[in-house]
Design an enzyme around this catalytic site. Sequence first.
Site, PDB file in Angstrom:
ATOM      1  CG  ASP A  96      -0.284   0.122   2.584  1.00 57.41           C
ATOM      2  OD1 ASP A  96       0.806   0.397   2.541  1.00 57.41           O
ATOM      3  OD2 ASP A  96      -1.018   0.479   3.337  1.00 57.41           O
ATOM      4  CG  ASP A 269      -5.557  -5.480   3.437  1.00 56.28           C
ATOM      5  OD1 ASP A 269      -4.940  -5.277   4.534  1.00 56.28           O
ATOM      6  OD2 ASP A 269      -5.777  -4.767   2.647  1.00 56.28           O
ATOM      7  CB  CYS A 307      -8.153 -27.098  10.399  1.00 56.51           C
ATOM      8  SG  CYS A 307      -6.708 -25.654  10.017  1.00 56.51           S
ATOM      9  CB  CYS A 309      -3.183 -25.161  10.444  1.00 62.57           C
ATOM     10  SG  CYS A 309      -3.687 -24.943  12.101  1.00 62.57           S
ATOM     11  CB  CYS A 312      -5.857 -28.467  13.717  1.00 63.31           C
ATOM     12  SG  CYS A 312      -6.648 -27.013  13.686  1.00 63.31           S
ATOM     13  CG  HIS A 337      -6.719 -22.460  13.549  1.00 60.79           C
ATOM     14  ND1 HIS A 337      -7.269 -23.587  12.983  1.00 60.79           N
ATOM     15  CD2 HIS A 337      -7.754 -21.705  13.502  1.00 60.79           C
ATOM     16  CE1 HIS A 337      -8.490 -23.445  12.963  1.00 60.79           C
ATOM     17  NE2 HIS A 337      -8.910 -22.631  13.332  1.00 60.79           N
TER      18      HIS A 337
HETATM   19 ZN   LIG Z   1      -6.062 -25.309  12.122  1.00 57.68          ZN
END
Ligand SMILES: [Zn+2]
Length: 374
Positions: A96, A269, A307, A309, A312, A337
């Site tokens: 930006d 964003d 999930c 990630c 998790c 996450h």
């Molecule tokens: Zn997760």
Amino acid sequence: MNGSPFAFSVLHVDAHSHARRSEFRTPHGTVPMPAFMPVGTCGAVKGITPDVLRATGATMVLANSYHLALRPGDDVVADLGGLHRFMGWEGPILTDSGGFQVFSLADAADVTDEGVTFRSHVDGSLLHLTPRRAVEIQENLGSDVAMVLDHVISLPAADTDVRDACERSIRWADECRRAARRPDQALFAIVQGGLDPELRRSCARRLVEMDFPGYAVGGLSVGESPDEMYQVLDATCPELPPDRPRYLMGVGRPQDLLQAVRRGIDLFDCVIPTRNGRNALAYTDSGTLRLRNAAHQRDPRPLDENCPCPACRHSRGYLRHLFMTGEMLGPMLLSAHNLTYYQRLMAEVREAIEADSFMELYDEKLSRMAGAET
Ligand SMILES: [Zn+2]
């Protein structure tokens, strides 16, 4: 955009809304849209390495030219090979212009038609930002997408102030366009105009006449209600050319993303997945979870069993423990996450648009989000 390294194509428009499935090609890769950009304010997404960032599903990230121009200096970044190499992110980057930061973080001392004089929020030194300088900073950083300098004001504001800031933003957009030199950087315009639909429409029309490769809706998330924001999108989106990407700056919550996609926005964003992650707030499909709550102390379940990630792999009880003991791993895992949650949401959105079932996804997600833990 003939012969340009940039190309935007709308692959499909949802049959029951204005949602668009599109792709944006840049010199550092193609971004499937609608897309969400994690925010790397100072050239780092807080607590997230580039590898983890990639694993969340992110394709494009945002960095702030205001912060990078103050520290380490855009010339330093250029000497170190440009922003992609500096931050170790090989994918597309959007910077930006610094307008939002100058008017929100710094002591904006003086705004004239030439630019804005302000005091650095870091060391109090007096600095001057003009449209030409905003382009120079972003060309030094070497981002794929640069933003024009705009005059952002907080809302509510007097009509004359909104109008003045809008006029100034249009003039600055034109100056930025004339100053831009790099063929490997696309300069996006920013529609301003506060909450006045007519002013938003006329600002959009005048910017579209200047023929930018992309358009942003700016000046939102500055104190207005969600409904007021959606009304601004209702006024603005129909004025924007269908063959250019549309970017809603600084917004927002998962429900805001769905509301904006429905109205034809392609790019987002926002700091909230990472900021909330650092504050122990987790996004899930059944709403948000506050991990410091005692209810999670003995909970063996992951945040979301589907999930992928790194957070998790652990129990809610362990994640809560990390926050209660102040371990830095807590904010890192929860940021990963939440970013993964946002990217999975956008992937579902893209699939639903392709199948003309976006409005079903929208209704289902919005009703589940209503079950948020507070
Ligand atoms: Zn997760």
